[in-house]
Design an enzyme around this catalytic site. Structure first.
Site, PDB file in Angstrom:
ATOM      1  N   ASN A 126      31.260 -15.603  16.443  1.00  0.00           N
ATOM      2  CA  ASN A 126      31.673 -15.013  14.553  1.00  0.00           C
ATOM      3  C   ASN A 126      29.639 -14.481  14.764  1.00  0.00           C
ATOM      4  O   ASN A 126      30.117 -13.461  13.597  1.00  0.00           O
ATOM      5  CB  ASN A 126      31.789 -16.473  13.833  1.00  0.00           C
ATOM      6  CG  ASN A 126      31.718 -16.388  12.516  1.00  0.00           C
ATOM      7  OD1 ASN A 126      31.213 -16.000  12.033  1.00  0.00           O
ATOM      8  ND2 ASN A 126      32.791 -16.487  12.512  1.00  0.00           N
ATOM      9  N   GLU A 127      29.377 -15.182  15.134  1.00  0.00           N
ATOM     10  CA  GLU A 127      27.940 -14.306  14.925  1.00  0.00           C
ATOM     11  C   GLU A 127      27.761 -12.697  15.030  1.00  0.00           C
ATOM     12  O   GLU A 127      26.970 -11.961  14.240  1.00  0.00           O
ATOM     13  CB  GLU A 127      26.414 -14.830  15.385  1.00  0.00           C
ATOM     14  CG  GLU A 127      25.163 -14.561  14.932  1.00  0.00           C
ATOM     15  CD  GLU A 127      24.232 -15.598  15.614  1.00  0.00           C
ATOM     16  OE1 GLU A 127      22.860 -14.378  16.163  1.00  0.00           O
ATOM     17  OE2 GLU A 127      24.493 -16.795  15.868  1.00  0.00           O
ATOM     18  N   SER A 142      25.002 -23.228  24.269  1.00  0.00           N
ATOM     19  CA  SER A 142      26.902 -23.907  23.910  1.00  0.00           C
ATOM     20  C   SER A 142      27.512 -25.202  24.591  1.00  0.00           C
ATOM     21  O   SER A 142      26.893 -24.831  25.782  1.00  0.00           O
ATOM     22  CB  SER A 142      27.095 -22.432  24.259  1.00  0.00           C
ATOM     23  OG  SER A 142      27.103 -21.409  23.204  1.00  0.00           O
ATOM     24  N   GLY A 143      28.348 -25.620  23.945  1.00  0.00           N
ATOM     25  CA  GLY A 143      29.192 -26.415  24.353  1.00  0.00           C
ATOM     26  C   GLY A 143      28.136 -27.230  24.497  1.00  0.00           C
ATOM     27  O   GLY A 143      27.138 -27.842  24.428  1.00  0.00           O
ATOM     28  N   THR A 170      19.242 -15.264  24.743  1.00  0.00           N
ATOM     29  CA  THR A 170      19.002 -15.047  22.525  1.00  0.00           C
ATOM     30  C   THR A 170      18.204 -17.030  22.316  1.00  0.00           C
ATOM     31  O   THR A 170      18.769 -17.316  23.620  1.00  0.00           O
ATOM     32  CB  THR A 170      20.711 -15.554  21.852  1.00  0.00           C
ATOM     33  OG1 THR A 170      20.876 -16.883  22.017  1.00  0.00           O
ATOM     34  CG2 THR A 170      21.488 -14.973  21.516  1.00  0.00           C
ATOM     35  N   SER A 183      31.932 -25.603  22.330  1.00  0.00           N
ATOM     36  CA  SER A 183      33.157 -27.131  22.444  1.00  0.00           C
ATOM     37  C   SER A 183      33.991 -27.281  22.440  1.00  0.00           C
ATOM     38  O   SER A 183      35.319 -27.914  23.129  1.00  0.00           O
ATOM     39  CB  SER A 183      32.270 -27.985  21.500  1.00  0.00           C
ATOM     40  OG  SER A 183      30.526 -28.133  21.517  1.00  0.00           O
ATOM     41  N   GLY A 241      30.648 -20.439  22.525  1.00  0.00           N
ATOM     42  CA  GLY A 241      32.153 -19.924  21.555  1.00  0.00           C
ATOM     43  C   GLY A 241      32.087 -19.820  20.490  1.00  0.00           C
ATOM     44  O   GLY A 241      31.766 -18.220  19.891  1.00  0.00           O
ATOM     45  N   ASP A 242      33.221 -20.320  19.483  1.00  0.00           N
ATOM     46  CA  ASP A 242      33.759 -19.939  18.795  1.00  0.00           C
ATOM     47  C   ASP A 242      32.902 -19.035  17.507  1.00  0.00           C
ATOM     48  O   ASP A 242      32.177 -18.357  17.184  1.00  0.00           O
ATOM     49  CB  ASP A 242      34.800 -20.751  17.814  1.00  0.00           C
ATOM     50  CG  ASP A 242      35.840 -20.840  18.970  1.00  0.00           C
ATOM     51  OD1 ASP A 242      36.068 -19.777  20.171  1.00  0.00           O
ATOM     52  OD2 ASP A 242      36.853 -21.721  18.541  1.00  0.00           O
ATOM     53  N   GLY A 243      32.304 -20.006  16.853  1.00  0.00           N
ATOM     54  CA  GLY A 243      30.829 -19.933  16.326  1.00  0.00           C
ATOM     55  C   GLY A 243      29.692 -18.713  16.821  1.00  0.00           C
ATOM     56  O   GLY A 243      28.955 -17.876  16.162  1.00  0.00           O
TER      57      GLY A 243
END
Length: 617
Positions: free
Chosen positions: A237-238, A175-176, A203, A332, A232-234
């Site tokens: 969301n997953e 991430s990021g 993961t 990010s 992050g946000d993505g």
């Protein structure tokens, strides 16, 4: 040592002590590190201490300059996340000299002491949403005295309602800037001290968190108090879609007459079985070299795959007040964290989690009916927590896929290229009208102006910013004991009135929350709320490039008015539909690429609960 209870050092005195927050439950003379000798007092609501070494007025001075001790003299139990015995060691005297003395620094007492620490936090003076770790160390020559204080305070902490004991944690290592692991290592000691049991999954492949959440049996999931995303946000969301895909059965969004799919009285397509939920699973590179995306500048791509409902062993109530989600920011942009805690800071988020903070969050259901103009009608369900965007937003995430080697900088580069291209799209959008009666019934205040005006006139309205203990979000909040699946204002199609907007658009956006981030300090919609049951539809019509640049500049400016333009439409609604006139359409859902020629969306009020309390200001 003096205390107002029996000399018995076990925990029995706590049961007989008054629990009124006024009479002290326990009081002792102790030595506080960097303060000196104090009288430590325990009340039902917190700890307080008074120094015995400083002058009564606290007016110590050095070279004629009055010195103030910045160490607080109290801490609420609700702000304490741990208390523990530590090794025997030195306790240092006050850093403030007595009147007339010279400041020479810290000086230890003559002998080592048994010690215990109280772990809490302080709010930053310059950034009130930023929580900084605070440790208060007390010492005494008698070990049983220290043990008694630890036992007493822990007994009160165990009575704090809502604090998690067991958590499932997913870490996105890439991430990021690839800081997922390091971010977790930074905050992990907080969870250890708070005695929170954690199951940590790092993961190894794209979509793994989705698969684990979707396949985990409800009985096992119920053993946790919540699930955390270190990313992050993505990535969040997953996890969210994995959770809802096999557990949340909801009707499809309402649609106006003439929309391509047949709509029954229950807002469901009569051609499809609602017991089968169709969700997206992400297909990323195996090395997970992707980055979590901004709701404005994203690049994770979803290839639709059909996932039938799992055969769950027990029902899982949604919404659930007990089971909460949390985010340790490592992405990010981290817009959801900024909007729910007020700070993009892993430590602040970790403290919200271990202290059991709670805030409800609206979730939007987005249903794709056709992927392209020539594809067959087939519903595909996806859930979003922050933002859905088309046009400019979708083009940026598509373009950025070509420049993965650039890292996070590729979003700025792709955004510049898409801006210079200045491409508009022909589309038709229909949205539910929200009258003043329904708006006021949910938001109490909300807008004091009419429903469908553009933002250029709404600056005359009262703009109520969402913050901690928000009156709008707390008014008529979701009943957690309810089993209703839809929380939109309209329960019957005959009550709905649809309005339409057709033409060429540079972008179409639906903001569920304000989406504050470092690029847009006020977000897309400054007064969007976390849990009011509405989303903000933002339609940017075709305009000269210079005007669009002005709009983007206002978006990036603190206190700007990015929606105060003639070519911008801003509508507060509960549901909308979208149909493209082109051959192919790309959307950005919480930073995920989503191809949809035709889709519908609705918002569910307070569908999930987060470990957060809302921004301070």
């Amino acid at each position: 040592m003096d205390r107002n209870s029996d000399d018995d050092d076990d925990g029995n005195a706590l049961q007989n002590a008054p629990f009124n927050g006024e009479a002290p439950l326990l009081s002792s003379n102790l030595f506080m590190d960097q303060v000196g000798e104090v009288v430590l007092t325990l009340n039902s609501d917190g700890l307080s201490w008074n120094s015995l070494d400083s002058p009564e007025n606290g007016g110590a001075s050095c070279l004629g300059i009055k010195l103030e001790n910045e160490v607080p003299n109290e801490v609420k139990l609700s702000d304490v996340y741990a208390v523990e015995l530590i090794t025997k060691g030195a306790i240092y005297k006050s850093k403030l000299p007595k009147a007339g003395a010279v400041l020479l620094g810290f000086e230890p007492y003559d002998s080592e002491m048994y010690r215990f620490t109280v772990h809490s936090f302080q709010k930053s003076k310059t950034q009130p949403n930023l929580w900084v770790l605070a440790v208060y160390t007390f010492g005494h020559k008698d070990l049983p005295t220290c043990e008694m204080w630890v036992n007493r305070v822990n007994a009160f902490l165990n009575m704090e309602v809502g604090r998690p004991k067991n958590l499932l944690i997913f870490i996105h290592p890439m991430s990021g800037k690839g800081n997922g692991r390091r971010t977790w290592e930074t905050v992990a000691p907080i969870f250890v001290r708070a005695k929170v049991n954690t199951k940590v999954i790092v993961t190894q492949r794209a979509g793994q968190a989705f698969d684990v959440m979707a396949s985990t049996k409800n009985k096992e999931l119920s053993s946790y108090d919540g699930v955390l995303a270190v990313g992050g946000d993505g990535f969040f969301n997953e996890i969210l879609n994995g959770f809802l895909s096999s557990r949340y059965k909801a009707p499809y969004p309402p649609a106006p007459a003439g929309f391509v799919h047949p709509v029954g009285n229950d807002h469901c397509s009569s051609d499809y079985d609602l017991n089968e939920t169709v969700t997206e699973t992400s297909q990323h590179d195996e090395d997970q070299s992707h980055q979590d995306q901004s709701p404005l500048l994203g690049s994770e791509q979803y290839h639709g795959s059909r996932l039938p409902n799992s055969n769950q062993d027990t029902d899982f109530r949604i919404p659930s007040e007990r089971f909460r989600f949390g985010i340790i920011p490592a992405g990010s942009t981290d817009a959801i964290v900024i909007c729910t805690t007020g700070a993009r800071d892993p430590v602040t988020s970790a403290l919200h989690i271990v202290l059991g903070k709670r805030v409800c969050l609206d979730i939007a259901q987005v249903v794709r009916w056709k992927a392209t103009a020539t594809s067959k009608v087939e519903p595909l369900v996806h859930y979003t927590a922050s933002f859905s965007g088309y046009g400019f937003y979708g083009d940026v995430i598509s373009e950025s896929e070509k420049y993965r080697w650039m890292g996070p900088k590729r979003y700025d580069y792709a955004g510049t290229k898409v801006f210079l291209r200045h491409r508009s799209y022909e589309a038709e959008i229909a949205y539910l009208e929200v009258d003043a009666e329904h708006t006021n019934s949910v938001s109490n205040k909300g807008y004091s102006c009419s429903r469908a005006q553009t933002f250029r006139n709404s600056n005359k309205c009262e703009r109520v910013i969402c913050r901690r203990n928000c009156n709008i979000c707390n008014t008529n909040s979701v009943d957690m004991s309810s089993t209703a699946t839809s929380t939109t204002p309209y329960s019957r199609p005959e009550e709905a009135r649809w309005l339409r907007s057709k033409g060429r658009f540079l972008s179409v956006g639906a903001a569920i929350i304000s989406n504050r981030n470092e690029r847009a300090p006020d977000g897309l919609v400054v007064d969007a709320h976390l849990s009011d049951g509405f989303m903000h539809l933002i339609l940017i019509k075709d305009c000269p490039r210079a005007l669009y640049l002005w709009h983007l500049t206002e978006l990036a400016r603190k206190g700007g008015n990015p929606l105060n333009f003639e070519f911008v439409e801003h509508h507060k609604t509960t549901a909308f539909t979208f149909t493209s006139s082109g051959k192919e359409s790309v959307w950005n859902l919480d930073g995920e690429l989503f191809k949809a020629h035709q889709l519908s969306a609705q918002v569910f009020r307070g569908l999930i609960t987060l470990f957060a309390s809302g921004p301070e200001v």
